[in-house]
Design a protein around this motif. Structure first.
Motif, mmCIF file in Angstrom:
data_model
loop_
_atom_site.group_PDB
_atom_site.id
_atom_site.type_symbol
_atom_site.label_atom_id
_atom_site.label_comp_id
_atom_site.label_asym_id
_atom_site.label_seq_id
_atom_site.Cartn_x
_atom_site.Cartn_y
_atom_site.Cartn_z
ATOM 1 N N ALA A 73 6.051 15.307 -0.609
ATOM 2 C CA ALA A 73 4.483 14.691 -0.897
ATOM 3 C C ALA A 73 3.605 14.306 0.315
ATOM 4 C CB ALA A 73 4.731 13.598 -1.845
ATOM 5 N N GLY A 74 4.328 13.989 1.374
ATOM 6 C CA GLY A 74 3.487 13.557 2.503
ATOM 7 C C GLY A 74 4.474 12.611 3.510
ATOM 8 N N GLU A 75 3.708 12.112 4.438
ATOM 9 C CA GLU A 75 4.355 11.119 5.442
ATOM 10 C C GLU A 75 3.825 9.885 5.580
ATOM 11 O OE1 GLU A 75 5.612 12.326 9.902
ATOM 12 O OE2 GLU A 75 3.623 11.863 9.667
ATOM 13 N N ILE A 76 4.586 8.867 5.681
ATOM 14 C CA ILE A 76 4.058 7.569 6.095
ATOM 15 C C ILE A 76 4.409 7.227 7.513
ATOM 16 C CG2 ILE A 76 4.475 5.161 5.413
ATOM 17 C CD1 ILE A 76 5.477 6.218 2.561
ATOM 18 N N ASP A 77 3.336 6.739 8.213
ATOM 19 C CA ASP A 77 3.340 6.848 9.490
ATOM 20 C C ASP A 77 4.432 5.576 10.091
ATOM 21 O OD1 ASP A 77 1.482 8.861 10.068
ATOM 22 O OD2 ASP A 77 -0.134 7.255 9.836
ATOM 23 N N LEU A 78 3.944 4.507 9.451
ATOM 24 C CA LEU A 78 4.994 3.386 9.831
ATOM 25 C C LEU A 78 5.319 2.386 8.525
ATOM 26 C CD1 LEU A 78 2.946 2.007 12.819
ATOM 27 C CD2 LEU A 78 5.006 3.161 12.963
ATOM 28 N N ILE A 79 6.517 2.100 8.278
ATOM 29 C CA ILE A 79 6.926 1.320 7.250
ATOM 30 C C ILE A 79 7.590 -0.197 7.907
ATOM 31 C CG2 ILE A 79 8.426 0.759 5.458
ATOM 32 C CD1 ILE A 79 8.534 3.856 5.029
ATOM 33 N N MET A 80 6.679 -1.246 7.564
ATOM 34 C CA MET A 80 6.862 -2.460 8.203
ATOM 35 C C MET A 80 7.402 -3.371 7.301
ATOM 36 S SD MET A 80 6.026 -1.558 11.533
ATOM 37 C CE MET A 80 5.929 -3.011 12.405
ATOM 38 N N GLN A 81 8.069 -4.684 7.708
ATOM 39 C CA GLN A 81 8.295 -5.866 6.756
ATOM 40 C C GLN A 81 7.323 -6.863 7.360
ATOM 41 O OE1 GLN A 81 11.569 -5.500 4.933
ATOM 42 N NE2 GLN A 81 10.737 -6.944 3.646
ATOM 43 N N ASP A 82 6.634 -7.488 6.297
ATOM 44 C CA ASP A 82 5.761 -8.662 6.838
ATOM 45 C C ASP A 82 6.426 -9.811 5.982
ATOM 46 O OD1 ASP A 82 4.017 -10.441 7.522
ATOM 47 O OD2 ASP A 82 2.368 -9.437 6.411
ATOM 48 N N GLY A 83 7.494 -10.396 6.325
ATOM 49 C CA GLY A 83 8.033 -11.501 5.403
ATOM 50 C C GLY A 83 8.770 -10.635 4.291
ATOM 51 N N ALA A 84 8.639 -11.003 2.931
ATOM 52 C CA ALA A 84 9.278 -10.429 1.959
ATOM 53 C C ALA A 84 8.653 -9.046 1.446
ATOM 54 C CB ALA A 84 9.361 -11.267 0.810
ATOM 55 N N VAL A 85 7.446 -8.968 1.969
ATOM 56 C CA VAL A 85 6.611 -7.886 1.589
ATOM 57 C C VAL A 85 6.866 -6.574 2.617
ATOM 58 C CG1 VAL A 85 4.265 -7.028 1.340
ATOM 59 C CG2 VAL A 85 4.747 -9.269 0.839
ATOM 60 N N LEU A 86 7.229 -5.302 1.875
ATOM 61 C CA LEU A 86 7.147 -4.011 2.487
ATOM 62 C C LEU A 86 5.746 -3.549 2.558
ATOM 63 C CD1 LEU A 86 9.579 -2.374 3.572
ATOM 64 C CD2 LEU A 86 9.584 -1.046 1.438
ATOM 65 N N VAL A 87 5.692 -3.347 3.787
ATOM 66 C CA VAL A 87 4.119 -2.559 4.038
ATOM 67 C C VAL A 87 4.031 -1.222 4.728
ATOM 68 C CG1 VAL A 87 1.912 -2.865 5.407
ATOM 69 C CG2 VAL A 87 3.449 -4.820 4.783
ATOM 70 N N PHE A 88 3.369 -0.413 4.030
ATOM 71 C CA PHE A 88 3.283 1.105 4.262
ATOM 72 C C PHE A 88 1.900 1.200 5.047
ATOM 73 C CE2 PHE A 88 5.903 0.867 0.184
ATOM 74 C CZ PHE A 88 6.939 1.701 0.784
ATOM 75 N N VAL A 89 2.126 1.689 6.147
ATOM 76 C CA VAL A 89 1.003 1.643 7.073
ATOM 77 C C VAL A 89 0.422 3.186 7.228
ATOM 78 C CG1 VAL A 89 -0.059 0.965 9.173
ATOM 79 C CG2 VAL A 89 1.762 -0.373 8.105
ATOM 80 N N GLU A 90 -0.699 3.492 7.033
ATOM 81 C CA GLU A 90 -1.347 4.543 7.434
ATOM 82 C C GLU A 90 -1.970 4.338 8.804
ATOM 83 O OE1 GLU A 90 -2.703 8.650 7.485
ATOM 84 O OE2 GLU A 90 -0.969 7.654 6.694
ATOM 85 N N VAL A 91 -1.949 5.105 9.899
ATOM 86 C CA VAL A 91 -2.654 5.013 10.968
ATOM 87 C C VAL A 91 -3.593 6.159 11.114
ATOM 88 C CG1 VAL A 91 -2.266 4.957 13.719
ATOM 89 C CG2 VAL A 91 -0.499 4.027 12.148
#
Length: 158
Positions: A73-91
């Motif tokens: 389907a595609g690529e996720i640039d960065l996957i980060m953890q912000d406390g309990a939240v999983l953050v999918f980051v597009e740069v």
């Protein structure tokens, strides 16, 4: 029997030369070594933007989970953890603000691809219960600091 088409003969000869060239390169590589990845100038600029984004997000207290997670389907640039939240980051990085700039380049089609890639990541690589998730965009414009857009868009990941 008729003679082969001259264009076909030329194409066939070029194909044979290319195969021989690939074989010579493979024989010159050490055993088990992957072929070198040639990166275009645009890809290199994207890599630098991702490095800057990672440093920016780490300084903000986020922890790296994965980088360049990809699927069909595609690529996720960065996957980060912000406390309990999983953050999918597009740069996104742009040298000019034409056409709306970096943040505006995350179109609805791109958002759908990111959501599909995130769902794939959660179902194939995430262990444990599904965490709360969000999609962020870190946009680098020609000048100034990056623009971090938290909760840039919503997507259903279940």
């Amino acid at each position: 029997m008729t003679s082969p088409d001259p264009a076909h003969a030329l194409a066939h000869a070029a194909q044979r030369r290319a195969v021989r060239k690939r074989r010579r390169r493979a024989a010159a590589r050490p055993s088990g070594a992957a072929p070198p990845a040639a990166r275009s100038p645009a890809q290199q600029a994207g890599d630098r933007a991702e490095d800057r984004a990672l440093a920016w997000l780490r300084a903000a207290g986020l922890r790296l989970v994965a980088r360049n997670a990809s699927c069909r389907a595609g690529e996720i640039d960065l996957i980060m953890q912000d406390g309990a939240v999983l953050v999918f980051v597009e740069v996104r990085a742009r040298t000019a603000a034409r056409y709306g700039g970096a943040a505006a380049s995350v179109t609805p089609a791109k958002q759908r691809r990111l959501a599909l890639a995130a769902r794939h990541f959660l179902h194939t690589r995430w262990r444990g219960p599904l965490p709360p998730c969000r999609f962020d965009v870190l946009a680098f414009e020609a000048a100034g600091p990056p623009r971090w857009i938290r909760h840039a868009f919503d997507a259903t990941l279940a």
